[in-house]
Design a protein around this motif. Sequence first.
Motif, PDB file in Angstrom:
ATOM      1  N   LEU A  21      36.564  30.342  27.918  1.00 23.18           N
ATOM      2  CA  LEU A  21      35.452  29.707  28.049  1.00 23.18           C
ATOM      3  C   LEU A  21      35.793  28.121  28.269  1.00 23.18           C
ATOM      4  O   LEU A  21      35.183  27.419  29.125  1.00 23.18           O
ATOM      5  CB  LEU A  21      34.300  29.606  27.021  1.00 23.18           C
ATOM      6  CG  LEU A  21      33.709  31.089  26.715  1.00 23.18           C
ATOM      7  CD1 LEU A  21      32.909  31.092  25.522  1.00 23.18           C
ATOM      8  CD2 LEU A  21      32.850  31.213  27.990  1.00 23.18           C
ATOM      9  N   ALA A  70      35.128  24.293  36.338  1.00 20.46           N
ATOM     10  CA  ALA A  70      33.508  24.296  36.707  1.00 20.46           C
ATOM     11  C   ALA A  70      33.195  22.718  36.740  1.00 20.46           C
ATOM     12  O   ALA A  70      32.395  22.405  37.736  1.00 20.46           O
ATOM     13  CB  ALA A  70      32.646  24.966  35.972  1.00 20.46           C
ATOM     14  N   ALA A  71      33.731  21.923  35.899  1.00 16.44           N
ATOM     15  CA  ALA A  71      33.458  20.442  35.732  1.00 16.44           C
ATOM     16  C   ALA A  71      34.262  19.598  36.840  1.00 16.44           C
ATOM     17  O   ALA A  71      34.017  18.521  37.230  1.00 16.44           O
ATOM     18  CB  ALA A  71      33.650  19.991  34.457  1.00 16.44           C
ATOM     19  N   GLU A 113      30.695  36.411  26.617  1.00 15.78           N
ATOM     20  CA  GLU A 113      31.020  35.001  27.118  1.00 15.78           C
ATOM     21  C   GLU A 113      32.456  35.008  27.469  1.00 15.78           C
ATOM     22  O   GLU A 113      32.975  34.139  27.947  1.00 15.78           O
ATOM     23  CB  GLU A 113      30.586  34.012  26.289  1.00 15.78           C
ATOM     24  CG  GLU A 113      28.970  33.932  25.935  1.00 15.78           C
ATOM     25  CD  GLU A 113      28.559  35.003  24.718  1.00 15.78           C
ATOM     26  OE1 GLU A 113      29.547  34.884  23.733  1.00 15.78           O
ATOM     27  OE2 GLU A 113      27.506  35.645  24.586  1.00 15.78           O
ATOM     28  N   ARG A 116      37.292  27.918  31.804  1.00 16.90           N
ATOM     29  CA  ARG A 116      36.252  27.930  32.863  1.00 16.90           C
ATOM     30  C   ARG A 116      35.433  26.687  32.829  1.00 16.90           C
ATOM     31  O   ARG A 116      35.131  26.398  34.061  1.00 16.90           O
ATOM     32  CB  ARG A 116      35.678  29.198  32.507  1.00 16.90           C
ATOM     33  CG  ARG A 116      36.290  30.580  32.788  1.00 16.90           C
ATOM     34  CD  ARG A 116      34.909  31.612  32.772  1.00 16.90           C
ATOM     35  NE  ARG A 116      35.740  32.993  32.836  1.00 16.90           N
ATOM     36  CZ  ARG A 116      35.494  34.138  32.395  1.00 16.90           C
ATOM     37  NH1 ARG A 116      34.780  34.194  31.208  1.00 16.90           N
ATOM     38  NH2 ARG A 116      36.051  35.238  32.679  1.00 16.90           N
ATOM     39  N   ASP A 117      35.181  26.224  31.775  1.00 17.13           N
ATOM     40  CA  ASP A 117      34.123  25.194  31.693  1.00 17.13           C
ATOM     41  C   ASP A 117      34.861  23.695  32.346  1.00 17.13           C
ATOM     42  O   ASP A 117      34.575  23.331  33.064  1.00 17.13           O
ATOM     43  CB  ASP A 117      33.739  24.715  30.309  1.00 17.13           C
ATOM     44  CG  ASP A 117      32.819  25.847  29.786  1.00 17.13           C
ATOM     45  OD1 ASP A 117      32.185  26.477  30.432  1.00 17.13           O
ATOM     46  OD2 ASP A 117      32.539  25.639  28.416  1.00 17.13           O
TER      47      ASP A 117
END
Length: 194
Positions: free
Chosen positions: A66, A73-74, A60, A69-70
């Motif tokens: 992470l 992505a949001a 992951e 990236r999150d």
Amino acid sequence: MTDRPLHLLALAGSLRRASWNRRLLQAAATLAPAGVTLEVYDALADVPLFDEDLESSSPEGPPGVLALRDAIAAADGLVIATPEYNHALPGVLKNALDWLSRDDQALADRPVAVLGASSGPWGTRLAQASLRQVLHTCGALVMPSPTLFVANAAERFDAQGALADAATRASLERFLGAFAGWVHRVAPSCAAIT
């Protein structure tokens, strides 16, 4: 179909808490056009140095990667403010982009705007050029214009760190309005809901 609010993520390419680029993004958050929110990301320091051994030990990815990236992505789009170190983008920013270019290609087809502030007379022209090259390689949809190179940054901000220069504020407002239009054009799913 109706327009929906855009959520933009802003990333300062410097770890310094009071950097000119962080201040520029904080000003941008207050100057965003109606229907646009801009969130300044404050955890770039949590992204470790890129290491394929570290990458392979955790499918992951490390927690700092992470989280970044999150956050991307949001968001409907990404605004990157880069300083200029030795005529190029800073290592901490390049490192984050290296992580983001891996397996999930977090930047592919992502609308991105690039700007920057510098204490010198060039206003991050060379850093922005090298950043654009990296972003294009990652498949990002980089807004070609307008550009914003904030030179002599110490003259543009007041003692409290607020953007005080009227011409720079107006340029930043135009830049943000253009980027909202860019997001709607290149990522139409961000522009409307049914």
